[in-house]
Design an enzyme around this catalytic site. Structure first.
Site, PDB file in Angstrom:
ATOM      1  N   GLU A 107       0.838  -1.210   0.000  1.00 20.66           N
ATOM      2  CA  GLU A 107       0.000   0.000   0.000  1.00 20.66           C
ATOM      3  C   GLU A 107       0.871   1.258   0.000  1.00 20.66           C
ATOM      4  O   GLU A 107       0.597   2.231  -0.706  1.00 20.66           O
ATOM      5  CB  GLU A 107      -0.930  -0.014   1.215  1.00 20.66           C
ATOM      6  N   HIS A 108       1.958   1.240   0.791  1.00 26.58           N
ATOM      7  CA  HIS A 108       2.877   2.372   0.830  1.00 26.58           C
ATOM      8  C   HIS A 108       3.657   2.502  -0.480  1.00 26.58           C
ATOM      9  O   HIS A 108       3.754   3.584  -1.062  1.00 26.58           O
ATOM     10  CB  HIS A 108       3.876   2.201   1.980  1.00 26.58           C
ATOM     11  N   GLU A 146      10.352   2.213   2.518  1.00 26.37           N
ATOM     12  CA  GLU A 146       9.005   2.100   3.077  1.00 26.37           C
ATOM     13  C   GLU A 146       8.797   0.836   3.899  1.00 26.37           C
ATOM     14  O   GLU A 146       8.115   0.876   4.927  1.00 26.37           O
ATOM     15  CB  GLU A 146       7.968   2.153   1.945  1.00 26.37           C
ATOM     16  N   GLU A 155       6.238   2.160  11.985  1.00 24.95           N
ATOM     17  CA  GLU A 155       4.818   2.366  12.289  1.00 24.95           C
ATOM     18  C   GLU A 155       4.277   1.207  13.123  1.00 24.95           C
ATOM     19  O   GLU A 155       3.566   1.413  14.115  1.00 24.95           O
ATOM     20  CB  GLU A 155       4.024   2.501  10.988  1.00 24.95           C
TER      21      GLU A 155
END
Length: 984
Positions: free
Chosen positions: A68-69, A141, A161
């Site tokens: 997704e990133h 990422e 994250e």
């Protein structure tokens, strides 16, 4: 994949009108590929789009999250690093994002500008189907290993994250439930990624995941708004779909393992950073596997009503059985019915339990359910639950399109009817008819799907105070082992890869390849908003704004609290939190709670609004606002409830107030790790600004923790409760002075309701004193404010940091407000994006100008670095002060600023700037013009005055909420005072 062209291939499957929502739905299918398009046609110009893929991982490496990133880091048509972030500042979007769910990945956006919609659609389609997925982007990422000061470390935006979330006890427990209840399905894995497993993800594996799942045959496209759908169907075909051929695939989610007997699990979880009650730190949950969510939407609806009737509200059976008896402090996040996974679930979970109470909790749950199955649920609770659903349907939302599309996702994923959310009124009417006929709807549901359901999991969670420490130790051991096995050549390769990534991050980008709006696309004029009618009622100014509120009226009562006595101010935030949950002289807290749910929109909300004066940082306003809303047909009952709330409220239910305080404190201390940025910003702002200092968030939490601790002591609890009740009563007395009040009404039926409103406001306020002389002199004394530059480091058991540097800013009407606003956008989307996120690996970073507090804050969020980030801040400020930016970046900063300024707001919130801050149309227009006219010399001037010089002269406050594993000697060298957010 085919590179040839194909003729237009869309076929209309279904068209249906939904008059309750003023929507016509059209569903199309793509004959060759099987893709679907759902168009929700309305007259709403606030358009929305989303591409949706079913993505079902079979491990916890975080593959869908990483993809997704990385998909948004450049594509074939737009080979620019981070086009997603760059488009934020080349657009007037109202929303841009990407979502990774347990079984899906979705790319949504919304905008009110037609050209912008086409621009963003081209970016999103190319990112979805033709991303570059370069190795440097994978390393940036997802994850990588690098030497940092001679020591091997894991890095990566997603990796950092997820390190921030893995120690969140609520998030951890939800994953635990899914792991066991939904065993055998994709839900047993962490789609976001477990930091232990993310480094197992290979670059080739990521590319294969994209090839498998990001295909038109696995895609659904959703459009909402007033648009030429044929044009966009053509764009889908030409820009993406005609380059593919159908791929036979099965990405469907399987069914969970079925159990003939309940499963019992004992598990350790990350202990909360602060526990007011050390004896009650455990968690408990019973979670039931229910039928597939796509089989019977009416069943889902009824289970949702059942869930609300059992759990939501102080008069509900499970609330009384579990919380009022103090078996638990609060319900676990995720408690209730959930139809977001393929098989629906029903969870009853508790926070703050004694481990020894496990059997008592289980017994209380089953006895309560058995009683409800035998005797039924109070009809008032059912009616109030249905009423709240009716309210949610009618309430005008600011981004209704995206909200509606997100509610359709589970039905799209699991082959249900995607339009199910639009049938809600049919289900309401059917349920009312079933109940009117005496059908035992809820008794049957409880019996069949809860009491007789052996397919359930019971989990007892035991806190582990060393959990975060063990994670750090395990990671260090893995890295140490990895480093020991590295050959000299492999070490050299790592260094070269790190150098190559840095070069890639610093490489100039040709952003002209990206589509953009122009500053000329920004409307130079404001949308006018003014009072439709004004009058006075019992000396109280009453203002009315007519807006399309869809048959719901909203009443706000504003009260000037600037003269609230200093001795009462520490208790005002507690008053705001508790006041909608206590009883009155006429009704107990539970009965009054149910009454509010039956006739209002969630009762009476209460909040404080503190802001600098529009033209000064040295003085500020302090206001309190009550808000109540109700359907126009309930205007009599709505005002009756509001009058009872204001005139007859009591604080004498001591045991209840004690439970509310402890529950409030627990919920806030549980979130300390997630709210580090908010608290760090609050602490730093309070050191520089009287407005920021007025009700500082961490100080409030510390105050409330002391109260909660005192309530646990038999020696002090009764005295503490009496003192609190007395102060809350005094605060309420102070608030009920007509001289400090103003009323604002939003309604769609002003002509027919105006006189009724005036009459009701008169009746409501007739019992208020004009002025209470008790507070006449005491409130005039103000504690003086003295700014102080601070260096404070607050330790928490987490692996990432929230880093804040604060300097004095400016007021809203200052000539520097516009330039500072644009400077913040320019810095955030250029220098900070590159240095803090791309190079530093933080999840986010930027700079904000807060005119409410008059403070500028430089920040990083979920940052693997701590004190090193202050050097990155300085580098960014130095760069902008050297004028290393051009007119294009200025224009992009303006677009980014106005995408926020012009973000749609609900009809019932229009005019709040006028009501609370005196922002007339003339003032708003002057501010808008000032922001539009900002030039390069303005930016250089404010950069030097507000940022460069204060940082050079050390005229800033620095606050970090960060990992407790940091070298304390390093903090001492930098003159940081080390603290804990809450003293244990």
């Amino acid at each position: 994949m085919l590179r040839g062209r194909r003729s237009f291939s869309w076929k209309l499957l279904q068209s249906k009108e939904h008059p309750d929502f003023k929507i016509v739905s059209n569903i199309y299918t793509h004959d060759p590929l099987g893709s679907k398009v759902i168009h929700l046609k309305t007259t709403d110009n606030h358009k929305a789009f989303a591409s949706l893929f079913r993505t079902t991982p079979d491990n916890s490496k975080g593959t869908p999250h990483c993809l997704e990133h990385i998909a948004l880091c450049g594509s074939e048509k737009f080979p620019v690093r981070d086009p997603f972030f760059k488009m934020i500042s080349r657009s007037l979007n109202s929303y841009m994002n990407a979502w990774t769910g347990p079984d899906f990945t979705m790319y949504p956006f919304s905008t009110q500008n037609d050209k912008d919609f086409s621009n963003l659609l081209s970016i999103y389609l190319d990112a979805s189907f033709f991303p570059l997925i370069t190795y440097p982007n994978f390393r940036q990422e997802a994850w990588r290993t690098e030497f940092e000061e001679g020591k091997l470390e894991y890095k990566g935006v997603v990796f950092n994250e997820m390190k921030a979330t893995i120690t969140d006890s609520n998030d951890f427990f939800i994953h635990l439930i899914n792991k066991y209840l939904l065993e055998g399905t994709t839900y047993q894995y962490n789609s976001g990624g477990d930091p232990k497993e993310i480094p197992l993800l290979s670059y080739e594996e990521l590319k294969e995941f994209h090839r498998k799942f990001y295909h038109p045959s696995n895609a659904t496209f959703m459009f909402y708004g007033d648009m030429d759908i044929q044009k966009y169907l053509q764009e889908l075909e030409e820009n993406a779909l005609n380059k593919f051929q159908k791929l036979e695939m099965d990405t469907s989610v399987g069914l969970a393992v079925k159990r003939s007997e309940p499963l019992y699990i004992n598990a350790k979880f990350p202990a909360d950073e602060v526990s007011v009650d050390p004896d009650k730190q455990g968690k408990f949950a019973i979670s039931y596997l229910c039928p597939e969510m796509s089989k019977d939407p009416y069943f889902n609806f009824c289970m949702s009503v059942l869930s609300s009737s059992l759990i939501d509200g102080q008069n509900t059976p499970l609330y009384k059985a579990l919380l009022e008896t103090q078996l638990g402090k609060s319900f676990l996040s995720g408690t209730g019915f959930d139809a977001s996974s393929k098989e629906s679930t029903f969870t009853i979970g508790l926070n703050g339990i004694k481990e020894s109470d496990k059997e008592a909790i289980e017994k209380a749950i089953f006895q309560t359910l058995e009683n409800c199955a035998e005797n039924g649920i109070d009809r008032n609770l059912i009616d109030s639950s249905i009423h709240q659903i009716e309210i949610r349907v009618k309430q005008v939302k600011s981004n209704f399109g995206l909200m509606l599309m997100s509610s359709m996702v589970p039905f799209v994923l699991h082959n249900g009817d995607p339009l199910t959310p639009l049938y809600i009124n049919e289900y309401v009417n059917r349920l009312r008819q079933d109940l009117a006929e005496g059908k035992p709807v809820f008794q049957n549901l409880i019996t069949e799907h809860l009491l007789k359901n052996k397919n359930r999991v019971t989990i007892l969670g035991v806190p582990d105070t060393k959990y975060a420490e063990k994670l750090i130790e395990e990671e260090n051991n893995r890295l140490k082992s990895l480093e020991e096995k590295l050959t000299e050549e492999e070490k050299k390769n790592l260094e070269e890869e790190a150098k190559a990534l840095l070069e890639d991050q610093e490489k100039p980008q040709n952003v002209d390849l990206l589509p953009t709006l122009m500053v000329s696309d920004i409307d130079p004029k404001i949308d006018l908003i003014d009072y439709t009618f004004q009058t006075k009622v019992n000396e109280i100014p009453a203002k009315f704004i007519e807006q399309p509120t869809n048959g719901i009226s909203y009443i706000r009562l504003k009260i000037d609290i600037s003269n609230l006595p200093e001795r009462l101010k520490p208790f005002l935030p507690l008053y705001n939190r508790l006041v909608n949950q206590v009883g009155t002289k006429k009704h107990s807290h539970g009965d009054f709670d149910n009454l509010k749910d039956m006739y209002t929109v969630s009762g009476v909300s209460c909040s404080s609004i503190v802001a600098c004066e529009n033209d000064s940082l040295d003085s500020h306003t302090e206001q309190l606002s009550y808000k109540i809303a109700f359907l126009d047909r309930n205007i009599d009952k709505g005002f009756e409830i509001f009058s009872e709330f204001l005139n007859d409220i009591i604080f004498s239910e001591h045991d209840h107030i004690s439970r509310l305080i402890q529950r409030s404190v627990k919920s806030r201390t549980d979130e300390l790790n997630n709210e580090g940025m908010s608290y760090a910003t609050s602490v730093s702002s309070a050191s520089l600004s009287p407005a920021g200092n007025a009700y500082e968030g961490l100080k409030i939490l510390q105050h409330d923790c002391l109260i909660a601790n005192s309530l646990l002591s038999q020696e002090t609890s009764e005295h503490t409760l009496s003192d609190i009740a007395s102060k809350l009563h005094e605060i309420h007395q102070f608030l009920m002075q007509r001289k400090n009040m103003e009323v604002l009404v939003h309604t769609s039926e002003l002509n027919s309701l105006k006189e009724i409103f005036i009459q009701k406001i008169g009746e409501l306020s007739s019992g208020f004193e004009l002025e209470n002389r008790k507070f006449l002199y005491e409130g005039s004394y103000k504690l003086p404010f003295s700014p102080a530059l601070i260096r404070e480091y607050y330790t928490l058991p987490m692996q990432v940091n929230y880093v804040i540097e604060a300097v004095k800013g400016t007021s809203l009407l200052s000539a520097d407000h516009g330039p500072l606003s644009i400077l913040c956008e320019l810095l955030s989307m250029n220098m900070f994006l590159r240095e803090i996120r791309e190079k530093g690996g933080a999840y986010g970073g930027g700079i904000k100008s807060n005119t409410n507090t008059g403070v500028l804050t430089l920040y990083s969020y979920r940052d693997p670095n701590n004190l090193k980030t202050f050097q990155a801040f300085e580098k960014c400020i130095n760069e902008v002060s050297r004028a290393e930016f051009d007119q294009r970046q200025i224009d992009e900063a303006k677009l980014s600023a106005f995408s926020k300024i012009d973000k749609p707001i609900p009809a019932f919130d229009k005019g709040l700037g006028l009501f609370f801050h005196g922002l007339t149309n003339e003032l708003r227009q002057s501010i808008r013009t000032q922001v539009l006219e900002v030039n390069k010399s303005d930016l250089l001037r404010v950069a030097e005055q507000y940022l460069l010089k204060p940082l050079q002269n050390k005229q800033s406050s620095r606050v970090v909420f960060g990992s407790d594993s940091i070298d304390k000697n390093l903090l001492a060298e930098e003159n940081f005072v080390v603290k804990r957010p809450i003293n244990k």
